[in-house]
Design a protein around this motif. Structure first.
Motif, PDB file in Angstrom:
ATOM      1  N   ASP A   1       0.839  -1.216   0.000  1.00 29.26           N
ATOM      2  CA  ASP A   1       0.000   0.000   0.000  1.00 29.26           C
ATOM      3  C   ASP A   1       0.867   1.257   0.000  1.00 29.26           C
ATOM      4  OD1 ASP A   1      -2.256  -1.546   0.055  1.00 29.26           O
ATOM      5  OD2 ASP A   1      -2.705  -1.216   2.179  1.00 29.26           O
ATOM      6  N   SER A   2       1.952   1.207   0.783  1.00 33.55           N
ATOM      7  CA  SER A   2       2.833   2.369   0.883  1.00 33.55           C
ATOM      8  C   SER A   2       3.505   2.638  -0.464  1.00 33.55           C
ATOM      9  CB  SER A   2       3.892   2.107   1.963  1.00 33.55           C
ATOM     10  OG  SER A   2       4.834   3.132   1.992  1.00 33.55           O
ATOM     11  N   LYS A   3       3.905   1.577  -1.146  1.00 35.68           N
ATOM     12  CA  LYS A   3       4.613   1.737  -2.421  1.00 35.68           C
ATOM     13  C   LYS A   3       3.726   2.419  -3.470  1.00 35.68           C
ATOM     14  CE  LYS A   3       7.435  -0.539  -5.839  1.00 35.68           C
ATOM     15  NZ  LYS A   3       7.867  -1.758  -6.498  1.00 35.68           N
TER      16      LYS A   3
ATOM     17  N   ASP B   1      13.039  -4.704   3.053  1.00 37.96           N
ATOM     18  CA  ASP B   1      12.586  -4.344   1.701  1.00 37.96           C
ATOM     19  C   ASP B   1      11.077  -4.510   1.575  1.00 37.96           C
ATOM     20  OD1 ASP B   1      12.139  -7.087   1.511  1.00 37.96           O
ATOM     21  OD2 ASP B   1      14.068  -7.472   0.532  1.00 37.96           O
ATOM     22  N   ASN B   2      10.564  -4.233   0.378  1.00 36.86           N
ATOM     23  CA  ASN B   2       9.116  -4.300   0.139  1.00 36.86           C
ATOM     24  C   ASN B   2       8.555  -5.711   0.252  1.00 36.86           C
ATOM     25  OD1 ASN B   2       8.526  -1.568  -0.274  1.00 36.86           O
ATOM     26  ND2 ASN B   2       9.349  -1.633  -2.355  1.00 36.86           N
ATOM     27  N   ASP B   3       9.429  -6.734   0.223  1.00 39.28           N
ATOM     28  CA  ASP B   3       8.965  -8.114   0.395  1.00 39.28           C
ATOM     29  C   ASP B   3       8.908  -8.513   1.866  1.00 39.28           C
ATOM     30  OD1 ASP B   3       8.719  -8.574  -2.349  1.00 39.28           O
ATOM     31  OD2 ASP B   3      10.874  -8.962  -2.533  1.00 39.28           O
ATOM     32  N   ALA B   4       9.099  -7.548   2.742  1.00 37.28           N
ATOM     33  CA  ALA B   4       9.055  -7.774   4.201  1.00 37.28           C
ATOM     34  C   ALA B   4      10.077  -8.821   4.642  1.00 37.28           C
ATOM     35  CB  ALA B   4       7.643  -8.159   4.651  1.00 37.28           C
ATOM     36  N   ARG B   5      11.259  -8.775   4.032  1.00 37.57           N
ATOM     37  CA  ARG B   5      12.323  -9.672   4.495  1.00 37.57           C
ATOM     38  C   ARG B   5      12.902  -9.082   5.781  1.00 37.57           C
ATOM     39  NH1 ARG B   5      16.068 -12.033  -0.036  1.00 37.57           N
ATOM     40  NH2 ARG B   5      17.128 -10.044   0.220  1.00 37.57           N
TER      41      ARG B   5
ATOM     42  N   LYS C   1      -4.468  -1.573  14.804  1.00 33.48           N
ATOM     43  CA  LYS C   1      -4.193  -1.314  13.384  1.00 33.48           C
ATOM     44  C   LYS C   1      -2.823  -0.640  13.253  1.00 33.48           C
ATOM     45  CE  LYS C   1      -8.099  -2.247  10.992  1.00 33.48           C
ATOM     46  NZ  LYS C   1      -8.111  -3.544  10.340  1.00 33.48           N
ATOM     47  N   GLU C   2      -1.965  -1.238  12.423  1.00 34.54           N
ATOM     48  CA  GLU C   2      -0.602  -0.729  12.312  1.00 34.54           C
ATOM     49  C   GLU C   2      -0.416   0.149  11.077  1.00 34.54           C
ATOM     50  OE1 GLU C   2       1.906  -4.474  14.066  1.00 34.54           O
ATOM     51  OE2 GLU C   2       0.381  -4.815  12.541  1.00 34.54           O
ATOM     52  N   PHE C   3       0.752   0.767  11.031  1.00 32.87           N
ATOM     53  CA  PHE C   3       1.141   1.532   9.844  1.00 32.87           C
ATOM     54  C   PHE C   3       2.636   1.306   9.646  1.00 32.87           C
ATOM     55  CE2 PHE C   3       1.621   4.259  13.510  1.00 32.87           C
ATOM     56  CZ  PHE C   3       2.814   4.928  13.297  1.00 32.87           C
ATOM     57  N   VAL C   4       3.101   1.652   8.447  1.00 33.46           N
ATOM     58  CA  VAL C   4       4.532   1.525   8.182  1.00 33.46           C
ATOM     59  C   VAL C   4       4.990   2.826   7.541  1.00 33.46           C
ATOM     60  CG1 VAL C   4       4.310   0.500   5.860  1.00 33.46           C
ATOM     61  CG2 VAL C   4       6.303  -0.065   7.271  1.00 33.46           C
ATOM     62  N   ASN C   5       6.194   3.251   7.866  1.00 33.84           N
ATOM     63  CA  ASN C   5       6.651   4.551   7.377  1.00 33.84           C
ATOM     64  C   ASN C   5       8.070   4.432   6.823  1.00 33.84           C
ATOM     65  OD1 ASN C   5       6.710   7.263   6.894  1.00 33.84           O
ATOM     66  ND2 ASN C   5       7.037   7.866   9.022  1.00 33.84           N
ATOM     67  N   PRO C   6       8.236   3.693   5.704  1.00 32.89           N
ATOM     68  CA  PRO C   6       9.597   3.496   5.195  1.00 32.89           C
ATOM     69  C   PRO C   6      10.177   4.783   4.612  1.00 32.89           C
ATOM     70  CG  PRO C   6       7.996   2.475   3.719  1.00 32.89           C
ATOM     71  CD  PRO C   6       7.225   3.066   4.849  1.00 32.89           C
ATOM     72  N   LYS C   7      11.482   4.963   4.781  1.00 30.31           N
ATOM     73  CA  LYS C   7      12.166   6.091   4.140  1.00 30.31           C
ATOM     74  C   LYS C   7      12.815   5.523   2.867  1.00 30.31           C
ATOM     75  CE  LYS C   7      11.360   8.871   7.681  1.00 30.31           C
ATOM     76  NZ  LYS C   7      10.105   8.256   8.087  1.00 30.31           N
ATOM     77  N   TYR C   8      12.214   5.861   1.689  1.00 28.02           N
ATOM     78  CA  TYR C   8      12.693   5.284   0.424  1.00 28.02           C
ATOM     79  C   TYR C   8      13.948   6.012  -0.060  1.00 28.02           C
ATOM     80  CZ  TYR C   8       8.038   3.161   0.259  1.00 28.02           C
ATOM     81  OH  TYR C   8       6.908   2.452   0.547  1.00 28.02           O
TER      82      TYR C   8
ATOM     83  N   LYS D   1      16.219   3.594   2.637  1.00 30.50           N
ATOM     84  CA  LYS D   1      17.488   4.176   3.126  1.00 30.50           C
ATOM     85  C   LYS D   1      18.015   3.366   4.313  1.00 30.50           C
ATOM     86  CE  LYS D   1      16.640   9.001   1.868  1.00 30.50           C
ATOM     87  NZ  LYS D   1      16.185  10.302   2.374  1.00 30.50           N
ATOM     88  N   SER D   2      17.090   2.945   5.167  1.00 28.53           N
ATOM     89  CA  SER D   2      17.462   2.082   6.292  1.00 28.53           C
ATOM     90  C   SER D   2      16.244   1.218   6.599  1.00 28.53           C
ATOM     91  CB  SER D   2      17.851   2.918   7.513  1.00 28.53           C
ATOM     92  OG  SER D   2      16.760   3.712   7.911  1.00 28.53           O
ATOM     93  N   SER D   3      16.450   0.177   7.403  1.00 27.18           N
ATOM     94  CA  SER D   3      15.342  -0.755   7.655  1.00 27.18           C
ATOM     95  C   SER D   3      14.175  -0.028   8.333  1.00 27.18           C
ATOM     96  CB  SER D   3      15.823  -1.905   8.529  1.00 27.18           C
ATOM     97  OG  SER D   3      16.237  -1.413   9.785  1.00 27.18           O
ATOM     98  N   THR D   4      12.977  -0.560   8.123  1.00 28.38           N
ATOM     99  CA  THR D   4      11.774   0.028   8.721  1.00 28.38           C
ATOM    100  C   THR D   4      11.116  -1.035   9.599  1.00 28.38           C
ATOM    101  OG1 THR D   4       9.766   1.278   8.223  1.00 28.38           O
ATOM    102  CG2 THR D   4      10.209  -0.594   6.800  1.00 28.38           C
TER     103      THR D   4
END
Length: 617
Positions: A90-92, A235-239, A394-401, A410-413
């Motif tokens: 969703d974030s992507k 990464d976007n694959d949740a590794r 309910k969670e959210f994710v805030n990756p720094k691309y 840029k770093s793990s989220t």
């Protein structure tokens, strides 16, 4: 050893040969955890594993950590990875979490300090308090403030040096006592106090309590619940991300204060409280020194309106950097009342037929009140809801691309959750409302360091140790003013680069005056306190009557001593001296304020015997 593993297991682990060759050292439970990892796309974790017999201790310690991460998350690691994949996808694509929702102003209660309604609500709140449990989320250190300790150990104000945790405990004890006093059945139960800690704060919180005899609370009243961190995502694959310094360790970060719900659920405390006849759970954060001014009346509102969820709020200027409490109604008929972050509220309004977005109404404030992250929940419905969700929020994710392709970080989220998002899963029948109080009375959080605070645009709140302490003196001065004391007007002063109003330094113990109607009974005649004065009341039965104070007055008394403060008290007083926050010769908790007191002269009285006394005694 691996040859003893049955063929279905061998097939599953064929994508991770290094793991397959090491299965012999793993227990059956650890093999189950390994299956979860492989089934959820985590083969990369084992690529570097050497053959059996090399670094076996490290491999077992890896699975010990995996077991902790799996057991501390509702639904385990499989659920964590699945949710992460959905949220990262969703974030992507930039999916708006509010798609399909239209905002409107929810219903709630606006209280004005000192009004008839406010006084009634405070009285009702005191009655309800004996059926409440208090939960403090205190997982944070004071680094952002320029302070290396735990935030709850910081002095709330430096006139008495009382730290936040002491003030919170003394406030709960004062409420407990007041509530038992008005209870007809003469109940004597203790109010439970829960503190959610983290790895960073747990042992230091315990030490602070133990070395101060729990600040007067029974140790059995206090429970510490430690939140665990969650796995980082590469990464976007949740590794899952490996620790850069240890390839046998998953990198972890805090999950957010929303964890408090799952911790309470798994602790078994909710059942215990229901059995004990409790009805309310109050959640609050670590460094708002004014919070307990608002709690009795808010609890009264919860009881009167029968709210399942009551969010404490303050008037909010349009576009101010504080979330707005909003009713969201979906096209499919779903609705919820939740906090919408300020940077999302304006675009949401514009997209929903409000061309001007977030604007002030005729009151001079936004119709969407400002959320201050203090919640009052009705215990019965809360427990029922957690039984459905396991306490998951309910969670959210805030990756720094790294760039606009959004393919790498840029770093793990990691996934995060917030305590105030609890209402997101509630059915539409849930009664969710809010209580708005004056900012001067209820809200002065301490969260920014001097450097950042000095850059805040003029007119915006600093939320620093300086502004937090000044807000306490302002609130106490205004409360006494409304009770009939003539209080000197404030002067503006620059401290640590921040322009603040400096009021007389007035402070009192919670047991002296927990609610306004009590304070009014302790103030009589014509009393005045000059602008340069300092007054600390550390006793229960202390009465201000025809007092003229120009200087510093410190009064301490036991409960059985009745003390009348009257007559003229004039001395050189305490002088506020500026301190540079860069001056390392000054303790951190002082220099982050930008001032300290030079205690030139004061009248200090201690009353340690029962009886009736005046300042002359």
């Amino acid at each position: 050893m691996a040859s003893t593993v049955d063929s279905s297991v061998s097939d599953l682990f064929s994508s991770a040969p290094a793991l397959l060759s090491n299965l012999g050292i793993l227990s059956p439970d650890q093999i189950e955890l390994a299956k979860i990892l492989i089934e959820n796309g985590q083969t990369h974790l084992f690529l570097h594993w050497p053959e059996l017999g090399v670094s076996d201790k490290e491999k077992l310690s890896f699975f010990e950590q995996i077991a902790r991460l799996n057991s501390s998350y509702p639904g385990g690691l499989a659920a964590y990875i699945k949710t992460a994949k959905e949220l990262l996808a969703d974030s992507k694509i930039g999916k708006n979490p509010y798609d399909g929702f239209s905002p409107s102003v929810p219903s709630g209660e606006n209280l004005t300090f000192g009004s008839e309604n406010f006084i009634e609500m405070e009285k009702r709140g005191v009655i309800e308090a004996k059926e409440a449990a208090f939960v403090l989320v205190a997982g944070g250190l004071g680094e952002r403030l320029g302070y290396n300790g735990i935030k709850v150990a910081l002095p709330r104000e430096t006139t008495t040096g009382t730290c936040f945790l002491q003030h919170y405990i003394e406030s709960i004890l004062a409420l407990q006592e007041a509530s038992h006093k008005v209870a007809s059945e003469g109940s004597e139960g203790d109010i439970p106090f829960i503190i959610m800690t983290s790895d960073d704060t747990h042992s230091r919180t315990q030490k602070l309590l133990e070395s101060n005899s729990y600040f007067g609370m029974k140790p059995t009243q206090v429970h510490l619940l430690k939140q665990e961190k969650v796995a980082c995502l590469d990464d976007n694959d949740a590794r899952l991300a490996l620790d850069p310094n240890n390839k046998y360790k998953i990198q972890t970060k805090p999950h957010g204060h929303g964890d408090v719900h799952s911790l309470l659920y798994s602790s078994g405390l909710l059942d215990k409280w229901l059995d004990a006849g409790l009805k309310w759970v109050l959640f609050f954060q670590d460094t708002n020194g004014l919070l307990f001014n608002a709690i009795p009346a808010s609890l009264g509102v919860s009881a009167t309106k029968q709210y399942h969820v009551n969010s404490l709020a303050v008037p909010r200027k349009a576009k101010e950097a504080i979330g707005g409490i909003t009713k969201l109604t979906h096209d499919d008929g779903r609705s919820m009342v939740i906090n919408v972050e300020y940077n999302q509220l304006d675009p949401l309004l514009r997209a929903s037929g409000f061309p001007d977005g977030d604007v002030n109404c005729e009151t001079g404030y936004s119709p969407f009140p400002g959320n201050i992250n203090q919640l009052i929940l009705e215990l019965g419905p809360y427990k029922e809801e957690l039984q459905k969700t396991g306490g998951a929020i309910k969670e959210f994710v805030n990756p720094k691309y790294k760039d606009s392709t959004k393919t790498s970080f840029k770093s793990s989220t990691r996934l995060e959750c917030m305590m105030q998002d609890y209402p997101k899963t509630l059915p539409p029948t849930a009664r969710v409302g809010f209580t708005v109080m004056d900012i001067w009375l209820a809200y002065a959080p301490v969260k920014n360091n001097p450097e950042d605070s000095a850059k805040v645009p003029k007119g915006n709140p600093y939320h620093s140790a300086t502004s937090g302490e000044m807000a306490i003196y302002r609130a106490n001065s205004l409360i006494l003013q409304k009770a009939g004391v003539k209080v000197g007007e404030p002067v503006k002063q620059i401290l640590n680069g921040q322009e603040v109003e400096v009021w007389p330094r007035i402070t009192w113990k919670p047991k002296w005056g927990m609610i306004f109607s009590d304070i009014k009974t302790k103030v009589g005649g014509n009393s005045e306190v000059s602008r340069r004065s300092t007054m600390a009341i550390m006793g229960r039965n202390v009465f201000i009557e025809d007092l003229s104070l120009d200087g510093a007055l410190i009064v301490e008394s036991i409960d059985d001593a009745e003390v009348k403060l009257g007559g003229l008290v004039k001395n050189k007083g305490w002088i506020m001296e500026n301190v540079d926050y860069k001056d390392t010769s000054v303790p951190e908790e002082i220099r982050i304020r930008g001032f300290r007191f030079n205690k030139v002269e004061q009248l200090e009285k201690k009353f340690t015997q029962p009886g009736h006394f005046t300042l002359e005694d």
